[in-house]
Design a protein around this motif. Structure first.
Motif, PDB file in Angstrom:
ATOM      1  N   MET A 164     -26.951  13.885 -15.028  1.00  7.17           N
ATOM      2  CA  MET A 164     -26.902  14.728 -14.787  1.00  7.17           C
ATOM      3  C   MET A 164     -25.108  15.794 -14.103  1.00  7.17           C
ATOM      4  O   MET A 164     -25.052  15.632 -14.118  1.00  7.17           O
ATOM      5  N   ALA A 165     -25.890  16.951 -13.737  1.00  6.07           N
ATOM      6  CA  ALA A 165     -25.439  17.643 -13.572  1.00  6.07           C
ATOM      7  C   ALA A 165     -24.683  17.585 -12.174  1.00  6.07           C
ATOM      8  O   ALA A 165     -24.784  16.661 -11.253  1.00  6.07           O
ATOM      9  N   ARG A 166     -23.013  17.805 -12.684  1.00  2.00           N
ATOM     10  CA  ARG A 166     -21.606  17.880 -11.842  1.00  2.00           C
ATOM     11  C   ARG A 166     -21.978  18.435 -10.560  1.00  2.00           C
ATOM     12  O   ARG A 166     -22.322  20.039 -10.446  1.00  2.00           O
ATOM     13  N   TRP A 167     -21.763  18.269  -9.407  1.00  2.00           N
ATOM     14  CA  TRP A 167     -21.723  19.394  -7.337  1.00  2.00           C
ATOM     15  C   TRP A 167     -20.045  20.238  -8.438  1.00  2.00           C
ATOM     16  O   TRP A 167     -19.426  19.738  -8.595  1.00  2.00           O
ATOM     17  N   ASP A 168     -20.604  20.951  -7.708  1.00  2.84           N
ATOM     18  CA  ASP A 168     -19.216  22.463  -7.154  1.00  2.84           C
ATOM     19  C   ASP A 168     -18.493  21.370  -6.461  1.00  2.84           C
ATOM     20  O   ASP A 168     -19.430  21.352  -5.124  1.00  2.84           O
ATOM     21  N   GLU A 169     -17.941  21.553  -6.135  1.00  3.49           N
ATOM     22  CA  GLU A 169     -16.490  20.401  -5.210  1.00  3.49           C
ATOM     23  C   GLU A 169     -16.048  21.231  -4.820  1.00  3.49           C
ATOM     24  O   GLU A 169     -15.630  20.788  -2.806  1.00  3.49           O
ATOM     25  N   GLU A 170     -15.745  22.378  -4.644  1.00  2.00           N
ATOM     26  CA  GLU A 170     -15.617  23.146  -3.758  1.00  2.00           C
ATOM     27  C   GLU A 170     -16.285  24.585  -3.342  1.00  2.00           C
ATOM     28  O   GLU A 170     -15.705  25.607  -2.699  1.00  2.00           O
ATOM     29  N   ASP A 171     -17.719  24.055  -3.700  1.00  4.52           N
ATOM     30  CA  ASP A 171     -18.706  24.942  -3.182  1.00  4.52           C
ATOM     31  C   ASP A 171     -19.828  25.139  -2.002  1.00  4.52           C
ATOM     32  O   ASP A 171     -19.866  23.830  -1.914  1.00  4.52           O
ATOM     33  N   HIS A 172     -19.097  25.967  -0.813  1.00  4.41           N
ATOM     34  CA  HIS A 172     -19.910  25.998   1.004  1.00  4.41           C
ATOM     35  C   HIS A 172     -21.076  25.881   0.659  1.00  4.41           C
ATOM     36  O   HIS A 172     -21.191  25.119   1.503  1.00  4.41           O
ATOM     37  N   SER A 173     -21.892  26.304  -0.001  1.00  5.82           N
ATOM     38  CA  SER A 173     -23.061  26.498   0.059  1.00  5.82           C
ATOM     39  C   SER A 173     -23.606  24.611  -0.132  1.00  5.82           C
ATOM     40  O   SER A 173     -24.353  23.873   0.056  1.00  5.82           O
ATOM     41  N   GLN A 174     -22.991  24.100  -1.217  1.00  5.12           N
ATOM     42  CA  GLN A 174     -23.360  22.781  -1.746  1.00  5.12           C
ATOM     43  C   GLN A 174     -22.560  21.996  -0.834  1.00  5.12           C
ATOM     44  O   GLN A 174     -23.796  20.822  -0.172  1.00  5.12           O
ATOM     45  N   MET A 175     -22.534  21.733   0.217  1.00  7.98           N
ATOM     46  CA  MET A 175     -20.929  21.519   1.163  1.00  7.98           C
ATOM     47  C   MET A 175     -22.000  21.153   1.845  1.00  7.98           C
ATOM     48  O   MET A 175     -22.596  20.309   2.833  1.00  7.98           O
ATOM     49  N   MET A 176     -22.955  22.845   2.406  1.00  3.12           N
ATOM     50  CA  MET A 176     -24.026  22.509   3.292  1.00  3.12           C
ATOM     51  C   MET A 176     -25.507  21.867   3.336  1.00  3.12           C
ATOM     52  O   MET A 176     -25.622  21.178   3.635  1.00  3.12           O
ATOM     53  N   ILE A 177     -25.815  21.740   1.843  1.00  2.00           N
ATOM     54  CA  ILE A 177     -26.460  20.597   1.374  1.00  2.00           C
ATOM     55  C   ILE A 177     -25.735  18.943   1.653  1.00  2.00           C
ATOM     56  O   ILE A 177     -26.819  17.922   1.964  1.00  2.00           O
ATOM     57  N   VAL A 178     -24.860  18.936   0.819  1.00  2.00           N
ATOM     58  CA  VAL A 178     -24.277  17.554   1.744  1.00  2.00           C
ATOM     59  C   VAL A 178     -24.458  16.866   2.823  1.00  2.00           C
ATOM     60  O   VAL A 178     -24.766  15.765   3.103  1.00  2.00           O
ATOM     61  N   THR A 179     -24.353  17.738   3.774  1.00  2.00           N
ATOM     62  CA  THR A 179     -24.807  17.989   5.315  1.00  2.00           C
ATOM     63  C   THR A 179     -26.427  17.450   5.753  1.00  2.00           C
ATOM     64  O   THR A 179     -26.285  16.592   6.134  1.00  2.00           O
ATOM     65  N   MET A 180     -27.146  18.440   5.105  1.00  4.22           N
ATOM     66  CA  MET A 180     -28.267  17.872   5.209  1.00  4.22           C
ATOM     67  C   MET A 180     -29.065  17.099   4.054  1.00  4.22           C
ATOM     68  O   MET A 180     -29.670  16.144   5.037  1.00  4.22           O
ATOM     69  N   ILE A 181     -28.183  16.252   3.483  1.00  4.02           N
ATOM     70  CA  ILE A 181     -28.537  14.901   2.777  1.00  4.02           C
ATOM     71  C   ILE A 181     -27.848  13.899   3.546  1.00  4.02           C
ATOM     72  O   ILE A 181     -28.602  12.928   3.704  1.00  4.02           O
TER      73      ILE A 181
END
Length: 293
Positions: free
Chosen positions: A213-230
């Motif tokens: 599985m690919a690692r998440w970019d833990e400093e990327d704001h857009s990916q943090m927004m996806i985490v909020t939706m999850i």
């Protein structure tokens, strides 16, 4: 817990307990409603009032053994042992994170001990099982809140979300302790325990993805927004699953024979065993008394 397996284990345990609590809460509630609907009139209302929450639920196969409490003690003892063994490096206890996890396990183990003591009616203050559960959630929340120094933004984000769920678990358990005749605090406890379980596992996938599985970019704001939706999707899925579970339990109670329904109702409420005819007569007498008043 600094691994995928370290998040999978507690998450799975919270899931198991959440499902177990939700099923038994619905089962007890619908049994109480069925008993309330059998007599009609005021008798039905009196039977509805017989619903009462408990912090733990017995097993039909081993009704005299406090399965929940024993399971909590055994699992937390294993968790403490595992954290202690892996905390040493070159013969020295160096991993303070393990000590925090051991502390968390200890409080949930203490809750298990109180569950067992309450089941065997040892001389303890009332509701000590609920109080120890609230204490365990508060200790867990405190440890996680001060467990974030030097972490990445996403790491802090997902653990703060976990902290909010833990706080909701503590508040729900406290509300249930004060309002045992209401099913809503009990359902909230089950809901947020399930939520905590699924989110624990999700955090493992986010921060410690398994091989392939690919690692998440833990400093990327857009990916943090996806985490909020999850995080929000978890709430919706759990709500739908609990609604489906409620429907299945309702159908089961509805299809039970009258004698089986009353037998289960008496066992749940700790009442003296009576046959269905005696119960119908008692409800009828209650209705006549209330009509006379």
């Amino acid at each position: 817990m600094g691994s995928f397996q370290g998040h999978l284990l507690p998450g799975s345990l919270f899931l198991v307990f959440g499902v177990w609590w939700a099923y038994n809460i619905f089962f007890r509630y619908f049994l109480s409603l069925r008993g309330g609907g059998s007599g009609g009139g005021g008798g039905g209302k009196n039977w509805r009032r017989r619903y009462r929450s408990t912090s733990t639920f017995g097993s039909r196969c081993c009704p005299k053994i406090p399965i929940e409490g024993i399971l909590k003690v055994v699992v937390t003892a294993i968790g403490i042992t595992g954290e202690f063994v892996t905390a040493f490096k070159n013969g020295k206890f160096t991993h303070l994170g393990n000590a925090q996890h051991m502390t968390m396990y200890f409080f949930f183990g203490l809750n298990g001990v109180m569950d067992v003591a309450t089941r065997y009616r040892l001389p303890l203050p009332p509701d000590v099982d609920y109080a120890s559960a609230v204490l365990a959630f508060l200790a867990e929340g405190t440890l996680f809140f001060y467990h974030l120094h030097g972490r990445t933004h996403m790491d802090i984000q997902v653990h703060m979300m976990l902290f909010y769920l833990i706080a909701c678990c503590a508040i729900s358990a406290m509300a249930e302790m004060c309002r045992k005749a209401s099913v809503w605090p009990a359902l909230c406890r089950a809901f947020f325990t399930l939520y905590q379980g699924t989110w624990f596992i999700q955090v493992g996938f986010l921060l410690y993805p398994p091989l392939g599985m690919a690692r998440w970019d833990e400093e990327d704001h857009s990916q943090m927004m996806i985490v909020t939706m999850i995080f929000c999707w978890h709430a919706g899925v759990i709500f739908v699953c609990m609604a489906l579970l409620a429907r299945l339990v309702h159908l089961r109670v509805k299809c039970m024979s009258e004698s089986s329904a009353y037998e289960n109702l008496h066992d749940l409420q700790g009442m003296t065993r009576m046959d269905p005819e005696q119960v119908r007569r008692m409800i009828s007498d209650e209705s006549e008394v209330e009509d006379g008043v």
